[in-house]
Design a protein around this motif. Structure first.
Motif, PDB file in Angstrom:
ATOM      1  N   SER A 225       0.817  -1.208   0.000  1.00  0.00           N
ATOM      2  CA  SER A 225       0.000   0.000   0.000  1.00  0.00           C
ATOM      3  C   SER A 225       0.856   1.266   0.000  1.00  0.00           C
ATOM      4  N   ARG A 226       2.176   1.097   0.117  1.00  0.00           N
ATOM      5  CA  ARG A 226       3.036   2.275   0.233  1.00  0.00           C
ATOM      6  C   ARG A 226       4.423   1.950  -0.292  1.00  0.00           C
ATOM      7  N   ILE A 227       4.983   2.840  -1.098  1.00  0.00           N
ATOM      8  CA  ILE A 227       6.384   2.749  -1.513  1.00  0.00           C
ATOM      9  C   ILE A 227       7.170   3.756  -0.683  1.00  0.00           C
ATOM     10  N   SER A 228       8.133   3.262   0.051  1.00  0.00           N
ATOM     11  CA  SER A 228       8.856   4.104   1.013  1.00  0.00           C
ATOM     12  C   SER A 228      10.001   4.869   0.380  1.00  0.00           C
ATOM     13  N   SER A 229      10.571   4.357  -0.722  1.00  0.00           N
ATOM     14  CA  SER A 229      11.688   5.014  -1.395  1.00  0.00           C
ATOM     15  C   SER A 229      11.788   4.477  -2.807  1.00  0.00           C
ATOM     16  N   VAL A 230      12.377   5.271  -3.686  1.00  0.00           N
ATOM     17  CA  VAL A 230      12.602   4.867  -5.071  1.00  0.00           C
ATOM     18  C   VAL A 230      14.046   5.173  -5.412  1.00  0.00           C
ATOM     19  N   PHE A 231      14.700   4.225  -6.075  1.00  0.00           N
ATOM     20  CA  PHE A 231      16.106   4.391  -6.457  1.00  0.00           C
ATOM     21  C   PHE A 231      16.252   4.063  -7.937  1.00  0.00           C
ATOM     22  N   PHE A 232      16.681   5.036  -8.728  1.00  0.00           N
ATOM     23  CA  PHE A 232      16.952   4.826 -10.143  1.00  0.00           C
ATOM     24  C   PHE A 232      18.455   4.572 -10.293  1.00  0.00           C
ATOM     25  N   GLY A 233      18.805   3.306 -10.647  1.00  0.00           N
ATOM     26  CA  GLY A 233      20.203   2.933 -10.772  1.00  0.00           C
ATOM     27  C   GLY A 233      20.493   2.353 -12.145  1.00  0.00           C
ATOM     28  N   GLY A 234      21.713   1.877 -12.311  1.00  0.00           N
ATOM     29  CA  GLY A 234      22.057   1.365 -13.644  1.00  0.00           C
ATOM     30  C   GLY A 234      23.398   0.684 -13.682  1.00  0.00           C
ATOM     31  N   GLY A 235      23.972   0.623 -14.875  1.00  0.00           N
ATOM     32  CA  GLY A 235      23.775   1.508 -15.988  1.00  0.00           C
ATOM     33  C   GLY A 235      23.992   2.974 -15.599  1.00  0.00           C
ATOM     34  N   THR A 236      23.500   3.835 -16.447  1.00  0.00           N
ATOM     35  CA  THR A 236      23.586   5.275 -16.205  1.00  0.00           C
ATOM     36  C   THR A 236      22.187   5.863 -16.332  1.00  0.00           C
ATOM     37  N   PRO A 237      21.426   5.884 -15.227  1.00  0.00           N
ATOM     38  CA  PRO A 237      20.044   6.364 -15.312  1.00  0.00           C
ATOM     39  C   PRO A 237      19.934   7.850 -15.641  1.00  0.00           C
ATOM     40  N   SER A 238      21.021   8.602 -15.465  1.00  0.00           N
ATOM     41  CA  SER A 238      20.960  10.014 -15.858  1.00  0.00           C
ATOM     42  C   SER A 238      20.967  10.168 -17.373  1.00  0.00           C
ATOM     43  N   LEU A 239      21.076   9.050 -18.115  1.00  0.00           N
ATOM     44  CA  LEU A 239      20.891   9.074 -19.569  1.00  0.00           C
ATOM     45  C   LEU A 239      19.421   8.953 -19.960  1.00  0.00           C
ATOM     46  N   ALA A 240      18.600   8.527 -19.017  1.00  0.00           N
ATOM     47  CA  ALA A 240      17.160   8.454 -19.297  1.00  0.00           C
ATOM     48  C   ALA A 240      16.599   9.868 -19.405  1.00  0.00           C
ATOM     49  N   ARG A 241      15.508  10.000 -20.126  1.00  0.00           N
ATOM     50  CA  ARG A 241      14.865  11.308 -20.215  1.00  0.00           C
ATOM     51  C   ARG A 241      14.166  11.619 -18.889  1.00  0.00           C
ATOM     52  N   PRO A 242      14.191  12.872 -18.453  1.00  0.00           N
ATOM     53  CA  PRO A 242      13.484  13.212 -17.214  1.00  0.00           C
ATOM     54  C   PRO A 242      12.019  12.822 -17.239  1.00  0.00           C
ATOM     55  N   ASP A 243      11.400  12.849 -18.424  1.00  0.00           N
ATOM     56  CA  ASP A 243       9.975  12.480 -18.453  1.00  0.00           C
ATOM     57  C   ASP A 243       9.772  10.990 -18.199  1.00  0.00           C
ATOM     58  N   THR A 244      10.817  10.172 -18.414  1.00  0.00           N
ATOM     59  CA  THR A 244      10.728   8.750 -18.050  1.00  0.00           C
ATOM     60  C   THR A 244      10.704   8.598 -16.537  1.00  0.00           C
ATOM     61  N   ILE A 245      11.561   9.355 -15.856  1.00  0.00           N
ATOM     62  CA  ILE A 245      11.570   9.322 -14.390  1.00  0.00           C
ATOM     63  C   ILE A 245      10.208   9.759 -13.863  1.00  0.00           C
ATOM     64  N   ALA A 246       9.697  10.838 -14.415  1.00  0.00           N
ATOM     65  CA  ALA A 246       8.393  11.348 -13.974  1.00  0.00           C
ATOM     66  C   ALA A 246       7.285  10.330 -14.224  1.00  0.00           C
ATOM     67  N   ALA A 247       7.341   9.659 -15.376  1.00  0.00           N
ATOM     68  CA  ALA A 247       6.293   8.690 -15.718  1.00  0.00           C
ATOM     69  C   ALA A 247       6.284   7.514 -14.753  1.00  0.00           C
ATOM     70  N   VAL A 248       7.469   7.015 -14.381  1.00  0.00           N
ATOM     71  CA  VAL A 248       7.535   5.901 -13.428  1.00  0.00           C
ATOM     72  C   VAL A 248       6.966   6.333 -12.075  1.00  0.00           C
ATOM     73  N   LEU A 249       7.336   7.509 -11.619  1.00  0.00           N
ATOM     74  CA  LEU A 249       6.835   7.992 -10.336  1.00  0.00           C
ATOM     75  C   LEU A 249       5.323   8.203 -10.381  1.00  0.00           C
ATOM     76  N   GLU A 250       4.812   8.671 -11.507  1.00  0.00           N
ATOM     77  CA  GLU A 250       3.365   8.830 -11.653  1.00  0.00           C
ATOM     78  C   GLU A 250       2.658   7.481 -11.599  1.00  0.00           C
ATOM     79  N   THR A 251       3.281   6.454 -12.193  1.00  0.00           N
ATOM     80  CA  THR A 251       2.706   5.109 -12.144  1.00  0.00           C
ATOM     81  C   THR A 251       2.660   4.599 -10.714  1.00  0.00           C
ATOM     82  N   VAL A 252       3.730   4.833  -9.971  1.00  0.00           N
ATOM     83  CA  VAL A 252       3.758   4.414  -8.564  1.00  0.00           C
ATOM     84  C   VAL A 252       2.635   5.094  -7.794  1.00  0.00           C
TER      85      VAL A 252
END
Length: 446
Positions: free
Chosen positions: A96-123
């Motif tokens: 019922s709750r996500i306590s933290s989110v970690f974007f790792g890799g690879g190099t996640p700073s190569l992802a588009r910012p809107d991808t990060i936003a989209a994942v967080l919106e899905t959560v």
């Protein structure tokens, strides 16, 4: 990064063998204990979320992680599949709750910012994501990546982990990094401007040809510009890497074990003098700026792994499960995307953790922390038998206690200051005792 269980310390290689040894190759493979458990994971309504971005601009000379160098990344396809797998696994976990989110890799700073936003919106759509939840992004300190840090903050990131690795340009080139020491300093300044008090610095020691005095000076210089969190990682040679080959061919020489041990102790001293408290084998903080996400791993909390090669530990309550599973997602991005489109997720292997397997993880991960394993945390996973009863009975463990390397008292069990530096050599004794205890219990049933 322990954020993604992706980085390694040579001091605790046994942790990696235990936790990352579950990568399989068949979707249908599942190992299930055939007897009723004596203990079960505590029912938890929350979990951490790890999201793996598998792509890099280039491969570092020491790296054997699950990453791919590609000039043509289908950003939209990755975004869609990360969203879909996130949604599927969240529904499966029923948290019922996500306590933290970690974007790792690879190099996640190569992802588009809107991808990060989209994942967080899905959560946020599927479960609760508190507004103050820690959201970390690993950043490669190149000018291109740094230029987008403000966009990542707008997307929902509120903590950065900067892969500085070294302040010596010659060593950065040797490691195959694509940034300079000047780039790293610029990245740290910009990240601290955007997220003051929530920037972590990663640095590697035990590099080829590195000397103790040079390491001490480098770390002191780094602390002049760092924020409130520092992660130290001992360089470990991995088979199949370019660096391993060069050392095998005697082109490069690695520092001896004695030298790297002195480097580690020197780092602990220097960090302590600068006001940093060690709270885990490789991690130091001041002003309480701990990594909430990584603490979830060390305290054996549930976490969900999304993306190619990601690992997770959670109870699939949405499918009627009651035992925690270790899950591994398909490694290859293209194959993973096909599976996500077809199944909704790319889980390649599921292993139901036995009571013994669960306590192994509690023991190995908990002893990484300076606080160790509090009795109340142990009781969550072993309500009927205490730490003393399970692992404190053998002569070998008693010798560790009497030798001052291990402490077992009314607070729980933990390594001493000296013992923490030797954790990798202490774990086998404790794991042997854990296995012996379970064997004795099993024999008593028959």
């Amino acid at each position: 990064m322990l954020g993604g269980l992706a980085r390694r310390s040579g001091l605790v290689r046994a942790v990696d063998r235990l936790l990352l040894g579950t990568a399989g190759s068949w979707r249908s493979e599942r190992e299930v204990s055939d007897r009723r458990p004596d203990c079960a994971p505590p029912r938890s309504e929350e979990a951490g979320l790890y999201v793996h971005w598998p792509y890099c601009r280039r491969r570092c000379s020491y790296c054997n992680f699950n990453k791919y160098v590609s000039q043509r990344v289908d950003q939209q396809a990755m975004r869609d599949c990360l969203q879909r797998e996130t949604e599927t696994l969240l529904h499966l976990s029923q948290v019922s709750r996500i306590s933290s989110v970690f974007f790792g890799g690879g190099t996640p700073s190569l992802a588009r910012p809107d991808t990060i936003a989209a994942v967080l919106e899905t959560v946020a759509k599927c479960t609760s994501l508190p507004g103050n939840a820690e959201v970390t992004l690993e950043v490669n300190p190149t000018p291109e990546d740094v230029a987008r840090l403000s966009e990542f903050c707008s997307a929902g990131v509120n903590r950065f982990s900067i892969g500085v690795q070294s302040l010596h340009d010659a060593d950065l080139e040797l490691l195959g990094r694509d940034h300079s020491s000047q780039h790293a300093l610029q990245a740290l300044a910009e990240a601290q401007r955007l997220c003051p008090g929530r920037v972590s610095v990663d640095v590697i020691f035990g590099r080829p040809g590195q000397k103790l005095q040079s390491w001490e000076k480098e770390l002191e210089d780094l602390l002049l510009v760092s924020d409130d969190h520092v992660s130290l990682y001992q360089l470990t040679l991995e088979r199949g890497t370019a660096l391993f080959k060069r050392v095998q061919q005697s082109e490069l020489t690695m520092p001896s074990d004695d030298v790297t041990a002195h480097m580690y102790e020197a780092a602990r001293r220097i960090l302590g003098k600068a006001g940093f408290l060690q709270y885990e084998v490789s991690n130091f903080t001041r002003n309480g700026a701990v990594s909430v996400h990584n603490q979830g791993y060390w305290r054996a909390s549930q976490y969900i792994g999304v993306g190619p090669g990601a690992h997770g530990r959670f109870v699939p309550r949405g499918a009627g499960g009651s035992q925690r599973e270790a899950r591994t997602q398909t490694l290859e991005p293209d194959v993973w995307m096909r599976e996500v489109r077809h199944w909704g997720h790319g889980t390649r292997r599921r292993v139901e953790l036995s009571p013994l397997g669960l306590l192994e993880e509690v023991l190995v991960m908990g002893l990484r922390m300076t606080e160790g394993i509090p009795h109340e945390n142990w009781r969550q996973f072993s309500p009927l038998q205490s730490l003393q009863e399970v692992v404190g009975q053998s002569q070998e463990v008693q010798e560790l206690l009497e030798g001052g390397l291990l402490v077992l008292d009314d607070r729980g069990m933990r390594c001493s200051w000296d013992g923490l530096a030797l954790l990798d050599s202490l774990l086998p004794t404790l794991l042997v005792q854990l296995h012996a205890h379970f064997s004795q219990q099993e024999a008593g049933r028959h």
